[in-house]
Design a protein around this motif. Structure first.
Motif, short mmCIF file in Angstrom:
data_model
loop_
_atom_site.label_atom_id
_atom_site.label_comp_id
_atom_site.label_asym_id
_atom_site.label_seq_id
_atom_site.Cartn_x
_atom_site.Cartn_y
_atom_site.Cartn_z
N ALA A 1 0.83 -1.21 0.00
CA ALA A 1 0.00 0.00 0.00
C ALA A 1 0.86 1.26 0.00
CB ALA A 1 -0.92 0.00 1.21
N LEU A 2 2.08 1.15 0.55
CA LEU A 2 2.98 2.30 0.64
C LEU A 2 4.11 2.23 -0.38
CD1 LEU A 2 3.18 2.42 4.54
CD2 LEU A 2 1.92 4.00 3.06
N GLN A 3 4.00 1.27 -1.32
CA GLN A 3 5.00 1.08 -2.39
C GLN A 3 6.41 0.86 -1.82
OE1 GLN A 3 4.08 4.68 -4.76
NE2 GLN A 3 3.20 3.31 -6.29
N ILE A 4 6.48 -0.01 -0.86
CA ILE A 4 7.74 -0.38 -0.22
C ILE A 4 8.04 -1.84 -0.57
CG2 ILE A 4 8.85 -0.84 2.00
CD1 ILE A 4 7.36 1.59 3.11
N GLU A 5 9.28 -2.11 -0.98
CA GLU A 5 9.68 -3.46 -1.39
C GLU A 5 10.31 -4.20 -0.21
OE1 GLU A 5 12.24 -5.80 -4.85
OE2 GLU A 5 12.34 -3.61 -4.69
N LEU A 6 9.73 -5.35 0.12
CA LEU A 6 10.26 -6.15 1.21
C LEU A 6 11.29 -7.15 0.70
CD1 LEU A 6 7.10 -6.95 3.37
CD2 LEU A 6 8.66 -5.02 3.52
N GLY A 7 12.21 -7.53 1.60
CA GLY A 7 13.20 -8.54 1.28
C GLY A 7 12.94 -9.78 2.09
N THR A 8 13.91 -10.21 2.87
CA THR A 8 13.82 -11.41 3.69
C THR A 8 12.97 -11.18 4.93
OG1 THR A 8 16.03 -12.07 2.95
CG2 THR A 8 15.18 -13.13 4.93
N ILE A 9 12.16 -12.17 5.29
CA ILE A 9 11.40 -12.15 6.54
C ILE A 9 11.65 -13.48 7.25
CG2 ILE A 9 9.12 -11.99 7.60
CD1 ILE A 9 8.16 -10.45 5.15
N ILE A 10 12.31 -13.43 8.40
CA ILE A 10 12.64 -14.64 9.14
C ILE A 10 12.16 -14.50 10.58
CG2 ILE A 10 14.60 -15.29 7.69
CD1 ILE A 10 16.45 -14.03 9.76
N LYS A 11 11.96 -15.65 11.23
CA LYS A 11 11.47 -15.63 12.61
C LYS A 11 12.57 -15.27 13.59
CE LYS A 11 9.04 -18.47 16.01
NZ LYS A 11 8.47 -19.82 16.29
N SER A 12 13.77 -15.83 13.38
CA SER A 12 14.88 -15.65 14.32
C SER A 12 16.16 -15.32 13.56
CB SER A 12 15.08 -16.91 15.16
OG SER A 12 16.34 -16.89 15.81
N PRO A 13 17.01 -14.45 14.10
CA PRO A 13 18.26 -14.12 13.42
C PRO A 13 19.38 -15.13 13.64
CG PRO A 13 18.08 -12.84 15.42
CD PRO A 13 16.81 -13.63 15.31
N MET A 14 19.16 -16.17 14.44
CA MET A 14 20.28 -17.00 14.87
C MET A 14 20.99 -17.70 13.72
SD MET A 14 22.24 -17.84 17.25
CE MET A 14 21.42 -17.33 18.76
N GLU A 15 20.26 -18.27 12.79
CA GLU A 15 20.90 -18.97 11.68
C GLU A 15 21.82 -18.03 10.91
OE1 GLU A 15 19.74 -21.41 7.60
OE2 GLU A 15 18.24 -21.15 9.16
N GLY A 16 21.35 -16.82 10.66
CA GLY A 16 22.17 -15.84 9.94
C GLY A 16 23.37 -15.40 10.77
N LEU A 17 23.20 -15.32 12.09
CA LEU A 17 24.33 -14.93 12.96
C LEU A 17 25.42 -16.00 12.96
CD1 LEU A 17 22.51 -13.37 16.04
CD2 LEU A 17 23.99 -12.19 14.40
N VAL A 18 25.02 -17.26 13.00
CA VAL A 18 26.01 -18.35 12.93
C VAL A 18 26.79 -18.25 11.62
CG1 VAL A 18 26.32 -20.85 12.81
CG2 VAL A 18 24.73 -19.86 14.48
N LYS A 19 26.07 -18.01 10.53
CA LYS A 19 26.74 -17.86 9.23
C LYS A 19 27.65 -16.66 9.21
CE LYS A 19 25.70 -17.37 4.30
NZ LYS A 19 24.62 -17.26 3.28
N TYR A 20 27.19 -15.54 9.77
CA TYR A 20 28.00 -14.31 9.80
C TYR A 20 29.29 -14.53 10.56
CZ TYR A 20 29.48 -9.55 10.86
OH TYR A 20 30.23 -8.40 11.01
N HIS A 21 29.20 -15.13 11.73
CA HIS A 21 30.39 -15.30 12.57
C HIS A 21 31.33 -16.37 12.01
CE1 HIS A 21 29.70 -12.45 15.78
NE2 HIS A 21 28.41 -12.79 15.76
N SER A 22 30.83 -17.21 11.14
CA SER A 22 31.70 -18.20 10.50
C SER A 22 32.57 -17.58 9.41
CB SER A 22 30.87 -19.33 9.89
OG SER A 22 30.16 -18.90 8.75
N THR A 23 32.21 -16.35 8.99
CA THR A 23 32.98 -15.68 7.92
C THR A 23 33.93 -14.63 8.45
OG1 THR A 23 31.26 -14.00 7.58
CG2 THR A 23 31.06 -16.05 6.32
N LEU A 24 34.01 -14.47 9.77
CA LEU A 24 34.90 -13.46 10.33
C LEU A 24 36.35 -13.96 10.36
CD1 LEU A 24 32.77 -12.13 13.33
CD2 LEU A 24 33.06 -11.12 11.08
#
Length: 278
Positions: free
Chosen positions: A255-278
């Motif tokens: 309704a506000l012409q805004i484009e959505l990207g990813t919608i996830i329940k918990s950030p943990m999976e992405g955090l594990v992936k992020y910290h594996s690349t440091l």
């Protein structure tokens, strides 16, 4: 092993990882240094986390939490954890957790929509723009606490149908006086208000319920997201409200012409992936 924690006002999700793979998940009550003392947080760590560590060496702790955006508050959490775990401890905000999880090393607008709500512009390395959420009294648009607050207000002010009103009181075994006591006399009223918000998704087909949620999400977009470069970036979400109300969230964005990207329940999976690349 390293420990990654993602904490909101309602619950804390702890993940123990080894060689960049999660090996154990532990759920405890929420940790927020604005509402809890060092002693209270220390007790949670001691009783609910430490027994699962089995005296194994910990290389580092990454704790991301609600209320962890100020040095003096971060120090409370760090000191509470350090009482029980001898390892380097890094404290960051739950918003930084969302940004790293949702965007990784790329720019984007990251949002939290759970018990509370928050948002930021993340440049791929750090949060560079942030509209203060202001909490559930002054802000936190679209959050479980605010949607619950609007629901309870409409119920007590007879804005729901008589049938829905009776259904609400029966669903949670509450009276008007008990609601007022929970909001004005008991600790953590935001948790209580968020706890009644599932009634909304259970009855989302009712026009008066759908309106509460849709307008709540529109308010989140207009009062927060539209202050960023939202036309050139996708808007990503994490949190139970965003996840379970995805269709209404998409309706508000469209309704506000805004484009959505990813919608996830918990950030943990992405955090594990992020910290594996440091």
């Amino acid at each position: 092993m390293i420990i990654i924690a993602d904490s909101g006002s309602t619950k804390t999700d702890w993940c123990i990882t080894s060689h960049n793979e999660p090996i154990k998940r532990i759920a405890t009550e929420g940790i927020n240094p604005f509402f809890q003392t060092e002693e209270e947080i220390s007790l949670i760590v001691k009783e609910k986390l430490v027994p699962y560590l089995e005296n194994k060496p910990i290389e580092a702790v990454w704790f991301y939490g609600a209320g962890c955006a100020f040095p003096e508050k971060n120090a409370i959490v760090e000191q509470a954890i350090a009482r029980h775990i001898d390892a380097p401890i890094e404290i960051g905000s739950d918003l930084l957790a969302a940004a790293r999880s949702l965007c990784g090393h790329h720019p984007g607008i990251a949002c939290i929509m759970g018990t509370g709500s928050n948002s930021c512009y993340y440049d791929g390395k750090a949060i560079v723009d942030h509209v203060s959420p202001l909490g559930y009294i002054l802000g936190d648009e679209g959050s479980g606490a605010v949607l619950g607050k609007l629901l309870v207000g409409d119920c007590l002010k007879n804005q729901l149908t008589p049938e829905l009103k009776e259904k609400f009181f029966n669903r949670f075994d509450l009276t008007p006086q008990e609601i007022l006591d929970r909001v004005y006399r008991h600790p953590f009223p935001n948790r209580f208000l968020a706890s009644v918000s599932p009634f909304l998704i259970e009855n989302i087909e009712e026009p008066c319920i759908h309106r509460i949620v849709l307008n709540g999400f529109k308010n989140f977009f207009t009062r927060n997201i539209m202050q960023y470069d939202y036309k050139n970036l996708k808007i990503h979400f994490t949190g139970s409200i965003a996840y379970y109300y995805k269709e209404v969230l998409e309706e508000a964005a469209s309704a506000l012409q805004i484009e959505l990207g990813t919608i996830i329940k918990s950030p943990m999976e992405g955090l594990v992936k992020y910290h594996s690349t440091l």
